[in-house]
Every structure is written in C-alpha cells, then in structure tokens.
Design a protein around this motif. Structure first.
Motif, PDB file in Angstrom:
ATOM      1  N   LEU A  70      12.633  37.408 -36.586  1.00 19.13           N
ATOM      2  CA  LEU A  70      13.492  37.805 -37.700  1.00 19.13           C
ATOM      3  C   LEU A  70      13.145  37.017 -38.956  1.00 19.13           C
ATOM      4  O   LEU A  70      13.277  35.792 -38.991  1.00 19.13           O
ATOM      5  CB  LEU A  70      14.961  37.577 -37.332  1.00 19.13           C
ATOM      6  N   PRO A  71      12.706  37.690 -40.023  1.00 16.51           N
ATOM      7  CA  PRO A  71      12.417  36.988 -41.272  1.00 16.51           C
ATOM      8  C   PRO A  71      13.611  36.195 -41.787  1.00 16.51           C
ATOM      9  O   PRO A  71      13.447  35.140 -42.402  1.00 16.51           O
ATOM     10  CB  PRO A  71      12.039  38.118 -42.237  1.00 16.51           C
ATOM     11  N   GLU A  72      14.837  36.698 -41.539  1.00 15.99           N
ATOM     12  CA  GLU A  72      16.034  36.003 -42.014  1.00 15.99           C
ATOM     13  C   GLU A  72      16.156  34.604 -41.408  1.00 15.99           C
ATOM     14  O   GLU A  72      16.702  33.692 -42.026  1.00 15.99           O
ATOM     15  CB  GLU A  72      17.289  36.810 -41.667  1.00 15.99           C
ATOM     16  N   VAL A  73      15.652  34.436 -40.185  1.00 17.40           N
ATOM     17  CA  VAL A  73      15.674  33.116 -39.548  1.00 17.40           C
ATOM     18  C   VAL A  73      14.681  32.186 -40.235  1.00 17.40           C
ATOM     19  O   VAL A  73      14.999  31.040 -40.577  1.00 17.40           O
ATOM     20  CB  VAL A  73      15.360  33.240 -38.046  1.00 17.40           C
ATOM     21  N   LEU A  74      13.467  32.677 -40.465  1.00 20.58           N
ATOM     22  CA  LEU A  74      12.427  31.840 -41.088  1.00 20.58           C
ATOM     23  C   LEU A  74      12.840  31.373 -42.474  1.00 20.58           C
ATOM     24  O   LEU A  74      12.513  30.255 -42.883  1.00 20.58           O
ATOM     25  CB  LEU A  74      11.111  32.616 -41.173  1.00 20.58           C
ATOM     26  N   GLU A  75      13.585  32.206 -43.196  1.00 14.60           N
ATOM     27  CA  GLU A  75      13.994  31.841 -44.552  1.00 14.60           C
ATOM     28  C   GLU A  75      14.897  30.618 -44.563  1.00 14.60           C
ATOM     29  O   GLU A  75      15.015  29.940 -45.593  1.00 14.60           O
ATOM     30  CB  GLU A  75      14.721  33.024 -45.199  1.00 14.60           C
ATOM     31  N   ARG A  76      15.528  30.309 -43.431  1.00 12.71           N
ATOM     32  CA  ARG A  76      16.461  29.191 -43.353  1.00 12.71           C
ATOM     33  C   ARG A  76      15.824  27.941 -42.760  1.00 12.71           C
ATOM     34  O   ARG A  76      16.500  26.920 -42.602  1.00 12.71           O
ATOM     35  CB  ARG A  76      17.698  29.597 -42.544  1.00 12.71           C
ATOM     36  N   LEU A  77      14.543  28.023 -42.432  1.00 10.31           N
ATOM     37  CA  LEU A  77      13.851  26.892 -41.817  1.00 10.31           C
ATOM     38  C   LEU A  77      12.954  26.178 -42.820  1.00 10.31           C
ATOM     39  O   LEU A  77      12.422  26.788 -43.746  1.00 10.31           O
ATOM     40  CB  LEU A  77      12.992  27.365 -40.639  1.00 10.31           C
ATOM     41  N   ASP A  78      12.773  24.875 -42.579  1.00  7.71           N
ATOM     42  CA  ASP A  78      11.829  24.083 -43.365  1.00  7.71           C
ATOM     43  C   ASP A  78      10.566  23.767 -42.578  1.00  7.71           C
ATOM     44  O   ASP A  78       9.550  23.383 -43.166  1.00  7.71           O
ATOM     45  CB  ASP A  78      12.491  22.776 -43.815  1.00  7.71           C
ATOM     46  N   ALA A  79      10.623  23.893 -41.253  1.00  9.78           N
ATOM     47  CA  ALA A  79       9.465  23.645 -40.399  1.00  9.78           C
ATOM     48  C   ALA A  79       9.711  24.326 -39.063  1.00  9.78           C
ATOM     49  O   ALA A  79      10.847  24.691 -38.727  1.00  9.78           O
ATOM     50  CB  ALA A  79       9.223  22.155 -40.205  1.00  9.78           C
ATOM     51  N   LEU A  80       8.629  24.495 -38.292  1.00  7.37           N
ATOM     52  CA  LEU A  80       8.701  25.178 -37.007  1.00  7.37           C
ATOM     53  C   LEU A  80       7.970  24.366 -35.949  1.00  7.37           C
ATOM     54  O   LEU A  80       6.850  23.896 -36.184  1.00  7.37           O
ATOM     55  CB  LEU A  80       8.064  26.565 -37.120  1.00  7.37           C
ATOM     56  N   VAL A  81       8.602  24.205 -34.789  1.00 13.79           N
ATOM     57  CA  VAL A  81       7.952  23.602 -33.619  1.00 13.79           C
ATOM     58  C   VAL A  81       7.846  24.676 -32.547  1.00 13.79           C
ATOM     59  O   VAL A  81       8.864  25.246 -32.135  1.00 13.79           O
ATOM     60  CB  VAL A  81       8.740  22.391 -33.081  1.00 13.79           C
ATOM     61  N   LEU A  82       6.629  24.956 -32.113  1.00 14.40           N
ATOM     62  CA  LEU A  82       6.402  25.861 -30.993  1.00 14.40           C
ATOM     63  C   LEU A  82       6.347  25.013 -29.733  1.00 14.40           C
ATOM     64  O   LEU A  82       5.454  24.184 -29.562  1.00 14.40           O
ATOM     65  CB  LEU A  82       5.084  26.617 -31.163  1.00 14.40           C
ATOM     66  N   SER A  83       7.305  25.212 -28.838  1.00 17.06           N
ATOM     67  CA  SER A  83       7.428  24.362 -27.661  1.00 17.06           C
ATOM     68  C   SER A  83       6.484  24.809 -26.543  1.00 17.06           C
ATOM     69  O   SER A  83       5.860  25.873 -26.610  1.00 17.06           O
ATOM     70  CB  SER A  83       8.872  24.373 -27.167  1.00 17.06           C
ATOM     71  N   GLY A  84       6.426  23.993 -25.484  1.00 18.40           N
ATOM     72  CA  GLY A  84       5.605  24.299 -24.326  1.00 18.40           C
ATOM     73  C   GLY A  84       6.242  25.352 -23.447  1.00 18.40           C
ATOM     74  O   GLY A  84       7.250  25.966 -23.794  1.00 18.40           O
ATOM     75  N   GLY A  85       5.662  25.567 -22.265  1.00 18.34           N
ATOM     76  CA  GLY A  85       6.223  26.538 -21.342  1.00 18.34           C
ATOM     77  C   GLY A  85       5.154  27.319 -20.610  1.00 18.34           C
ATOM     78  O   GLY A  85       4.036  26.839 -20.414  1.00 18.34           O
ATOM     79  N   ALA A  86       5.483  28.553 -20.235  1.00 17.23           N
ATOM     80  CA  ALA A  86       4.594  29.385 -19.426  1.00 17.23           C
ATOM     81  C   ALA A  86       3.322  29.747 -20.188  1.00 17.23           C
ATOM     82  O   ALA A  86       3.238  29.634 -21.414  1.00 17.23           O
ATOM     83  CB  ALA A  86       5.332  30.658 -18.999  1.00 17.23           C
ATOM     84  N   ASP A  87       2.324  30.191 -19.447  1.00 14.52           N
ATOM     85  CA  ASP A  87       1.024  30.545 -20.025  1.00 14.52           C
ATOM     86  C   ASP A  87       1.135  31.734 -20.973  1.00 14.52           C
ATOM     87  O   ASP A  87       1.971  32.623 -20.788  1.00 14.52           O
ATOM     88  CB  ASP A  87       0.040  30.917 -18.908  1.00 14.52           C
ATOM     89  N   VAL A  88       0.265  31.742 -21.979  1.00 19.84           N
ATOM     90  CA  VAL A  88       0.136  32.911 -22.848  1.00 19.84           C
ATOM     91  C   VAL A  88      -0.534  34.026 -22.047  1.00 19.84           C
ATOM     92  O   VAL A  88      -1.531  33.798 -21.344  1.00 19.84           O
ATOM     93  CB  VAL A  88      -0.705  32.570 -24.095  1.00 19.84           C
ATOM     94  N   ALA A 132       2.658  22.700 -33.102  1.00 18.24           N
ATOM     95  CA  ALA A 132       2.572  23.514 -31.901  1.00 18.24           C
ATOM     96  C   ALA A 132       2.248  22.614 -30.711  1.00 18.24           C
ATOM     97  O   ALA A 132       1.240  21.910 -30.727  1.00 18.24           O
ATOM     98  CB  ALA A 132       1.501  24.593 -32.072  1.00 18.24           C
ATOM     99  N   VAL A 133       3.097  22.642 -29.687  1.00 17.39           N
ATOM    100  CA  VAL A 133       3.009  21.713 -28.562  1.00 17.39           C
ATOM    101  C   VAL A 133       2.564  22.453 -27.298  1.00 17.39           C
ATOM    102  O   VAL A 133       3.207  23.422 -26.891  1.00 17.39           O
ATOM    103  CB  VAL A 133       4.365  21.025 -28.321  1.00 17.39           C
ATOM    104  N   CYS A 134       1.498  22.002 -26.670  1.00 17.85           N
ATOM    105  CA  CYS A 134       0.998  22.484 -25.380  1.00 17.85           C
ATOM    106  C   CYS A 134       0.801  24.001 -25.405  1.00 17.85           C
ATOM    107  O   CYS A 134      -0.134  24.490 -26.022  1.00 17.85           O
ATOM    108  CB  CYS A 134       1.908  22.031 -24.248  1.00 17.85           C
ATOM    109  N   ARG A 135       1.666  24.771 -24.766  1.00 16.26           N
ATOM    110  CA  ARG A 135       1.581  26.227 -24.859  1.00 16.26           C
ATOM    111  C   ARG A 135       1.540  26.667 -26.326  1.00 16.26           C
ATOM    112  O   ARG A 135       0.834  27.613 -26.692  1.00 16.26           O
ATOM    113  CB  ARG A 135       2.787  26.870 -24.164  1.00 16.26           C
ATOM    114  N   GLY A 136       2.311  25.959 -27.171  1.00 15.59           N
ATOM    115  CA  GLY A 136       2.336  26.301 -28.586  1.00 15.59           C
ATOM    116  C   GLY A 136       0.970  26.211 -29.229  1.00 15.59           C
ATOM    117  O   GLY A 136       0.599  27.056 -30.051  1.00 15.59           O
ATOM    118  N   ALA A 137       0.184  25.182 -28.873  1.00 15.05           N
ATOM    119  CA  ALA A 137      -1.172  25.041 -29.410  1.00 15.05           C
ATOM    120  C   ALA A 137      -2.052  26.186 -28.923  1.00 15.05           C
ATOM    121  O   ALA A 137      -2.890  26.712 -29.673  1.00 15.05           O
ATOM    122  CB  ALA A 137      -1.757  23.696 -28.991  1.00 15.05           C
TER     123      ALA A 137
END
Length: 251
Positions: free
Chosen positions: A63-81, A120-125
C-alpha cells in the motif's frame, strides 16, 4: 550491559521504521492459528537505535499509503524466496511463502522508487537481490559442504566476514566483523545496481549495497540478534531521519 530503549530515547521525534513480518502458524494460550508475527529482537533493535518501529503485515498488495508514513524500511528474515521469482525450480530444501514474496516485492519496489532507506536482513537481502534481477544459491551446503551457516536447533552461528574498504558497510562495521547467521541460501548472480561488499572466508556473499544515496544495504546475517551492537540499526534510523528532513518532516 546493553542499554534499554528508554535509556537511549532521542530528544526529538523518532524516525518511523517499518519492519516486515511473517505470516506463520502460531500456538499461544488456547489458540493455534495463522498469525502475523515477528521476533521481538527487531523491534527492540529499532527502539534502541532511536527509531519508532511499525510492524507491517505482508498480506495483500503493498500500500503506497503505508510507505508515505515511513522514514525507513527493514526487510526482516524468514522463509526462502520462491525461486519462481528468479526463474528456477525449487530445491527440495527450499521452503517459500509466495504471498509474502508478492507483498514484499511490491513494498520494496515502492520504497526504492521513493528513495526510502532500506536495511534488508537475511531473507530480506535475498529478496533485494531477486527484486533487482539477481538469483540465489538455494542450498549452501551443496556448495560449501557444511551446515556452518545454519547450525540448527534455533542456534545462530557466528561467522567472521571481510568488508570492502570504502563501502557503506565498512563505514558502519569496519573492515572485519563477527556476525550471527542462520541461513541456507545466499546471493548467487548479483542484482542490477548492487555491489558485493562483504564475504565470509569461503566466498559466501554476506552483504550487498547500492552505492551512493539513498541508503540501501542488505546483510545476510542477523544484526537484530546482537543487542550489544546496534550499529546497522542506528545507521538506517539516521538515514531515515535524513530522509524525513529532506521531505520537510521533522524527526
């Protein structure tokens, strides 16, 4: 002893840092169902670094509306892409979450287009690399011959990495760092515009970044697990503060 978040609270408003979450089956109390969740260590790391963490459910479209309210983004780890995202068949050990992939790829595209700082962390990278046209090694033990990067049993491995001089990562961590890891995949073919800026001794890629501005840095390891070292989270929070200032938002 690590300082608490309240000890390190900034004097002014905190940059708002969105952190992606997992959708997994979870059991707690009398409940056993699908839940949106995230290890607390991510939120704690953002707080200690001076940011205000906001957890982002990775369900449905970005949602673009969410990004408009953020100053930075962290992509967390987790399952494989899902390897379908880079034109490969799944390895027997690959476990993916296609719904999360779709949501996060959309979120990342919006973030990059907006110049939002990204850690971007682990899966995020791995997702960052795939989003920019790269591919992944799907099971590192097939390549390096050991499970050193994923010891199992919920235990993180500690690995030494060499960081490229002059890189953003080296400016944050120095040219050598001992990091905590838990992964069985890694960057293979590099995505467009990315540079490899850290490797472990066997050549496995441990960090990638986009040179110049804005802040875009992917690390294969897990900095959120080391409460004594918040340098990467402080760096993305400060980049978020600068991004907010450039938009005329005081943080």
């Amino acid at each position: 002893m690590a300082s608490s978040a309240s000890d390190l609270a900034p004097s002014g408003p905190r940059p708002v840092v969105g952190v992606t979450t997992y959708v997994e089956r979870a059991a707690y109390g009398v409940w056993d169902h699908e839940a949106t969740l995230l290890p607390r260590t991510y939120a704690d790391a953002v707080l200690r670094a001076g940011g205000a963490p906001v957890l982002l459910p990775t369900i449905g479209p970005a949602l673009p509306e969410v990004l408009e309210r953020l100053d930075a983004l962290v992509l967390s780890g987790g399952a494989d892409v899902d390897p379908a995202n880079y034109g490969r068949e799944a390895h027997p050990r690959t476990v993916s979450r296609p719904e999360r992939d779709a949501s996060e790829l959309g979120l990342l595209a919006l973030a990059l287009a907006a110049g939002l700082p990204v850690l971007a962390v682990c899966r995020g990278a791995q997702l960052l690399n795939v989003a920019l046209g790269g591919t992944l090694v799907q099971h590192l033990p097939d390549v390096v011959g050991s499970d050193a990067y994923q010891p199992g049993g919920g235990v993180f491995g500690r690995v030494a990495v060499e960081v490229a001089a002059g890189s953003r990562a080296a400016g944050i961590l120095g040219e050598r760092a001992d990091v905590l890891c838990y992964h069985h995949q890694a960057v293979e073919t590099l995505g467009e515009g990315l540079e490899v800026v850290a490797r472990s001794a066997d050549g496995t890629v441990q960090a990638v970044e986009r040179p110049g501005e804005p802040f875009v840095l992917g690390v294969q390891f897990h900095p959120e697990q080391d409460a004594a070292d918040d340098r990467l989270f402080r760096a993305v929070v400060e980049a978020g503060r600068a991004h907010a200032a450039a938009r005329g938002v005081r943080r």
